[in-house]
Design a protein around this motif. Structure first.
Motif, PDB file in Angstrom:
ATOM      1  N   GLN A  26       0.155   0.002   6.918  1.00  0.00           N
ATOM      2  CA  GLN A  26      -0.534  -1.046   6.167  1.00  0.00           C
ATOM      3  C   GLN A  26       0.302  -1.367   4.926  1.00  0.00           C
ATOM      4  OE1 GLN A  26      -4.134   1.380   5.800  1.00  0.00           O
ATOM      5  NE2 GLN A  26      -5.223  -0.142   7.009  1.00  0.00           N
ATOM      6  N   LEU A  42       1.475  -4.543   2.038  1.00  0.00           N
ATOM      7  CA  LEU A  42       1.224  -5.849   1.437  1.00  0.00           C
ATOM      8  C   LEU A  42       2.318  -6.177   0.444  1.00  0.00           C
ATOM      9  CD1 LEU A  42      -0.533  -8.339   0.635  1.00  0.00           C
ATOM     10  CD2 LEU A  42      -1.721  -6.831  -0.968  1.00  0.00           C
ATOM     11  N   GLU A  93      -9.015  -8.308   2.040  1.00  0.00           N
ATOM     12  CA  GLU A  93      -8.141  -7.156   2.244  1.00  0.00           C
ATOM     13  C   GLU A  93      -7.088  -7.048   1.160  1.00  0.00           C
ATOM     14  OE1 GLU A  93      -7.154  -8.349   6.157  1.00  0.00           O
ATOM     15  OE2 GLU A  93      -8.315  -6.752   7.096  1.00  0.00           O
ATOM     16  N   GLU A  94      -6.549  -8.197   0.743  1.00  0.00           N
ATOM     17  CA  GLU A  94      -5.522  -8.168  -0.285  1.00  0.00           C
ATOM     18  C   GLU A  94      -6.036  -7.510  -1.564  1.00  0.00           C
ATOM     19  OE1 GLU A  94      -4.915 -12.077   2.037  1.00  0.00           O
ATOM     20  OE2 GLU A  94      -6.507 -10.672   1.545  1.00  0.00           O
ATOM     21  N   ARG A 113      -8.668  -5.448  -1.796  1.00  0.00           N
ATOM     22  CA  ARG A 113      -8.991  -4.044  -1.516  1.00  0.00           C
ATOM     23  C   ARG A 113      -7.738  -3.175  -1.555  1.00  0.00           C
ATOM     24  NH1 ARG A 113     -11.393  -3.612   3.936  1.00  0.00           N
ATOM     25  NH2 ARG A 113     -11.167  -5.834   4.259  1.00  0.00           N
ATOM     26  N   TRP A 114      -6.668  -3.692  -0.974  1.00  0.00           N
ATOM     27  CA  TRP A 114      -5.437  -2.901  -0.920  1.00  0.00           C
ATOM     28  C   TRP A 114      -4.856  -2.689  -2.309  1.00  0.00           C
ATOM     29  CZ3 TRP A 114      -1.983  -4.260   3.892  1.00  0.00           C
ATOM     30  CH2 TRP A 114      -2.718  -4.003   5.055  1.00  0.00           C
ATOM     31  N   MET A 153      -6.790   0.148  -3.600  1.00  0.00           N
ATOM     32  CA  MET A 153      -6.738   1.398  -2.843  1.00  0.00           C
ATOM     33  C   MET A 153      -5.357   2.041  -2.798  1.00  0.00           C
ATOM     34  SD  MET A 153      -9.044   0.134   0.411  1.00  0.00           S
ATOM     35  CE  MET A 153      -8.422   1.468   1.443  1.00  0.00           C
ATOM     36  N   PHE A 154      -4.330   1.217  -2.670  1.00  0.00           N
ATOM     37  CA  PHE A 154      -2.997   1.733  -2.399  1.00  0.00           C
ATOM     38  C   PHE A 154      -2.109   1.708  -3.639  1.00  0.00           C
ATOM     39  CE2 PHE A 154      -3.634  -0.096   2.117  1.00  0.00           C
ATOM     40  CZ  PHE A 154      -4.367   1.035   2.480  1.00  0.00           C
ATOM     41  N   SER A 186       1.204  -0.117  -0.496  1.00  0.00           N
ATOM     42  CA  SER A 186       1.127   0.366   0.885  1.00  0.00           C
ATOM     43  C   SER A 186       0.531   1.760   0.945  1.00  0.00           C
ATOM     44  CB  SER A 186       2.522   0.393   1.512  1.00  0.00           C
ATOM     45  OG  SER A 186       2.478   0.927   2.830  1.00  0.00           O
ATOM     46  N   SER A 187       0.003   2.077   2.119  1.00  0.00           N
ATOM     47  CA  SER A 187      -0.457   3.429   2.401  1.00  0.00           C
ATOM     48  C   SER A 187       0.695   4.311   2.864  1.00  0.00           C
ATOM     49  CB  SER A 187      -1.529   3.390   3.502  1.00  0.00           C
ATOM     50  OG  SER A 187      -0.995   2.825   4.703  1.00  0.00           O
ATOM     51  N   MET A 229       2.014  -9.396   5.163  1.00  0.00           N
ATOM     52  CA  MET A 229       1.255  -8.179   5.432  1.00  0.00           C
ATOM     53  C   MET A 229       1.619  -7.598   6.787  1.00  0.00           C
ATOM     54  SD  MET A 229      -2.597  -9.354   4.216  1.00  0.00           S
ATOM     55  CE  MET A 229      -3.268  -7.693   4.253  1.00  0.00           C
ATOM     56  N   LEU A 267      -0.517  -5.296   9.250  1.00  0.00           N
ATOM     57  CA  LEU A 267      -1.921  -4.883   9.353  1.00  0.00           C
ATOM     58  C   LEU A 267      -2.356  -4.917  10.812  1.00  0.00           C
ATOM     59  CD1 LEU A 267      -4.832  -4.438   8.188  1.00  0.00           C
ATOM     60  CD2 LEU A 267      -4.978  -6.921   7.958  1.00  0.00           C
TER      61      LEU A 267
END
Length: 247
Positions: free
Chosen positions: A82, A84, A116-117, A119-120, A123-124, A143-144, A178, A180
Motif C-alpha cells: 500500500q 501513496l 483512503e488518501e 486515512r493513509w 495511518m502510515f 506507505s505501510s 497509489m 492499492l
C-alpha cells in the motif's frame, strides 16, 4: 403528439464531443465510450495483455474541483503493498482537513467513509526517498512498506516526475499515484481532456506500473508474458519533443 414534442424540447442539450479525444482513441485502436450523462468518457486498452482503464469526468473525490482524470490497472501485486505518492499541496490540505475533522467533532476513529488518501496519511509513516530536490519538495510519500515504497519511486519514476513538473504537472494540480489492492491508480485534477496532457499523464502512469512490477519482482524476468516495449499507443501521436520520456 404534444407529449412527444414536450419530451423533445425538454431534452438536455448535447454535451461536447471531444473530437480530438475520439480521433486519438480511434487512431490508437482504443475503445472509447461516452458516459450516459454526457459529462465524461471512458477509454480502455491494454499493455501486453494487461488491461487498463482511463476515465475523465466529474470528480469522485471532494479535493478535486471541476473534472478529474483517473487511471487504473490490475497488476496482481500483493494486497499488502500500500503506497501513496501525493502532491505536496494536496498532502497539506488533507492533513489539515483530517486535523479539523478529529478536533472539531466527536469523531475519534478513522472510518470507512474517510477517503483512503486521508486515512493513509494518518495511518502510515512518511517515507524518505532519493530524488531531485524539486521532486522531494513537491511530492510526499507514505506507505505501510517503506523499503518497497522508496524503491518504487527512486530511479525511473523519480526522473519521470521531475520531467512532468515541467509538463502536465507544472500548475501543481491535486495529484496522487497509489498502489492499492494489487492495482496501480492515478488520479488528478484536469479541467479539460487535452490529448497532450492525457498522453503525458499516461506516460507517467506507465513508468509507475513498470516500476511497481519491478519492485514486486514481476518484471520481464519474473513474468514471461509481461515485456516492456519502451513505448505504447499513448505516445504515437507525439513527437520526441512532446513525449514525457523524450524530454
Amino acid at each position: 403528439m404534444l407529449d412527444a414534442f414536450k419530451k423533445l424540447i425538454s431534452r438536455p442539450a448535447p454535451g461536447p464531443e471531444w473530437r480530438e479525444v475520439v480521433e486519438w482513441a480511434r487512431h490508437n485502436k482504443l475503445k472509447y465510450k461516452r458516459e450516459a450523462e454526457g459529462e465524461g468518457f471512458v477509454i480502455t486498452g491494454g499493455m501486453e495483455s494487461k488491461p487498463w482503464r482511463l476515465e475523465w469526468g466529474p470528480p469522485q473525490r471532494q479535493y478535486i474541483d471541476g473534472h478529474e482524470l483517473r487511471l487504473r490497472m490490475e497488476l496482481g501485486l500483493s494486497h499488502n503493498l500500500q503506497v501513496l505518492l501525493i502532491s505536496q499541496g494536496l498532502l497539506e490540505n488533507l492533513e489539515r482537513q483530517a486535523f479539523e475533522r478529529f478536533t472539531e467533532s466527536t469523531q475519534t476513529v478513522i472510518d470507512a467513509n474517510t477517503p483512503e488518501e486521508m486515512r493513509w496519511l494518518a495511518m502510515f509513516p512518511k517515507v524518505p526517498y532519493k530524488a531531485a530536490k524539486e521532486v522531494r519538495s513537491r511530492f510526499g510519500l507514505v506507505s505501510s512498506a517503506q523499503p518497497e515504497a522508496a524503491s518504487w519511486v527512486e530511479g525511473a519514476l523519480a526522473k519521470q516526475l521531475e520531467e512532468s513538473l515541467a509538463g502536465f504537472l507544472r500548475s501543481e494540480p491535486p495529484f496522487v499515484l497509489m498502489l492499492l489492492r494489487g492495482r496501480a491508480y492515478l488520479r488528478m485534477q484536469l479541467p479539460e481532456p487535452e490529448v497532450a496532457l492525457m498522453t503525458q499523464a499516461v506516460g507517467l502512469f506507465e513508468v509507475a506500473v513498470l516500476q511497481a512490477l519491478r519492485v514486486a519482482g514481476v518484471g520481464a524476468e519474473g513474468s514471461p508474458d509481461w515485456h516492456s516495449t519502451g513505448s505504447t499507443a499513448w505516445q504515437t501521436q507525439l513527437g520526441p519533443e512532446d513525449s514525457p520520456k523524450g524530454r
